[in-house]
Design a protein around this motif. Sequence first.
Motif, PDB file in Angstrom:
ATOM      1  N   THR A   1       0.867  -1.171   0.000  1.00 39.29           N
ATOM      2  CA  THR A   1       0.000   0.000   0.000  1.00 39.29           C
ATOM      3  C   THR A   1       0.907   1.224   0.000  1.00 39.29           C
ATOM      4  O   THR A   1       2.090   1.137   0.351  1.00 39.29           O
ATOM      5  CB  THR A   1      -0.920   0.046   1.238  1.00 39.29           C
TER       6      THR A   1
ATOM      7  N   ASN B   1      10.379   4.644   1.768  1.00 36.95           N
ATOM      8  CA  ASN B   1       9.977   6.033   1.506  1.00 36.95           C
ATOM      9  C   ASN B   1      10.681   6.582   0.277  1.00 36.95           C
ATOM     10  O   ASN B   1      11.887   6.376   0.111  1.00 36.95           O
ATOM     11  CB  ASN B   1      10.328   6.912   2.703  1.00 36.95           C
TER      12      ASN B   1
ATOM     13  N   TYR C   1       4.133  -5.992   2.904  1.00 37.05           N
ATOM     14  CA  TYR C   1       4.034  -7.179   3.753  1.00 37.05           C
ATOM     15  C   TYR C   1       4.643  -8.368   3.020  1.00 37.05           C
ATOM     16  O   TYR C   1       4.313  -8.628   1.859  1.00 37.05           O
ATOM     17  CB  TYR C   1       2.568  -7.477   4.098  1.00 37.05           C
TER      18      TYR C   1
ATOM     19  N   THR D   1       5.065   6.819   1.350  1.00 39.59           N
ATOM     20  CA  THR D   1       5.511   5.667   2.132  1.00 39.59           C
ATOM     21  C   THR D   1       4.802   4.427   1.637  1.00 39.59           C
ATOM     22  O   THR D   1       3.571   4.361   1.660  1.00 39.59           O
ATOM     23  CB  THR D   1       5.226   5.872   3.631  1.00 39.59           C
ATOM     24  N   TRP D   2       5.587   3.454   1.164  1.00 37.15           N
ATOM     25  CA  TRP D   2       5.059   2.155   0.770  1.00 37.15           C
ATOM     26  C   TRP D   2       5.190   1.228   1.964  1.00 37.15           C
ATOM     27  O   TRP D   2       6.271   1.102   2.541  1.00 37.15           O
ATOM     28  CB  TRP D   2       5.841   1.573  -0.406  1.00 37.15           C
ATOM     29  N   THR D   3       4.095   0.581   2.332  1.00 33.10           N
ATOM     30  CA  THR D   3       4.112  -0.417   3.388  1.00 33.10           C
ATOM     31  C   THR D   3       3.943  -1.764   2.705  1.00 33.10           C
ATOM     32  O   THR D   3       2.930  -2.010   2.045  1.00 33.10           O
ATOM     33  CB  THR D   3       2.981  -0.170   4.405  1.00 33.10           C
TER      34      THR D   3
ATOM     35  N   THR E   1       6.401  -6.711   8.085  1.00 31.99           N
ATOM     36  CA  THR E   1       6.006  -5.550   7.308  1.00 31.99           C
ATOM     37  C   THR E   1       7.133  -4.527   7.414  1.00 31.99           C
ATOM     38  O   THR E   1       7.659  -4.312   8.499  1.00 31.99           O
ATOM     39  CB  THR E   1       4.691  -4.954   7.849  1.00 31.99           C
ATOM     40  N   ARG E   2       7.501  -3.922   6.292  1.00 31.03           N
ATOM     41  CA  ARG E   2       8.534  -2.877   6.276  1.00 31.03           C
ATOM     42  C   ARG E   2       8.033  -1.686   5.484  1.00 31.03           C
ATOM     43  O   ARG E   2       7.178  -1.829   4.614  1.00 31.03           O
ATOM     44  CB  ARG E   2       9.825  -3.390   5.646  1.00 31.03           C
ATOM     45  N   THR E   3       8.622  -0.527   5.768  1.00 26.73           N
ATOM     46  CA  THR E   3       8.255   0.681   5.037  1.00 26.73           C
ATOM     47  C   THR E   3       9.426   1.171   4.191  1.00 26.73           C
ATOM     48  O   THR E   3      10.595   1.028   4.569  1.00 26.73           O
ATOM     49  CB  THR E   3       7.791   1.806   5.981  1.00 26.73           C
TER      50      THR E   3
END
Length: 132
Positions: A6, A89, A26, A22-24, A85-87
């Motif tokens: 997302t 940017n 999973y 910001t891409w989250t 889950t990682r973010t």
Amino acid sequence: SRYTATVSPAVITSGTAPQTFTWTIYNGGACSLEKVEIYIPTQGGASWVYSSASAAGWTINLKTGPDLVQFKDPNKSVLFPPGATRTFNITFNPTETVSADKDVSFAVMVKEAKTGLSTAICPFPKPWYASQ
């Protein structure tokens, strides 16, 4: 897909500068990930201008042809494990200028560390509309 992505914010204004997204992501796969690639939109021509990016412990490279931001574990010591889950940017300065609302699509690819398999996360995140 076993991977999901997302992006936020959900809506931006036409030509916003600078704008960080910001891409989250999973990791629902069975293997740790060593690389994430986020493709810069081509729908707006050269109007999406990369400024900077960040992801904890990973190196960042801007690639061209196609244009993408590559996030990579530099020595496979900070792998992105299954179930995590990682973010990621990315800041653009500026973003696309449009005269009507539109979806903007970002392709996202991930690469498994153990198998070397690269997979597209589908559907591609395109949750926001650039509006006047």
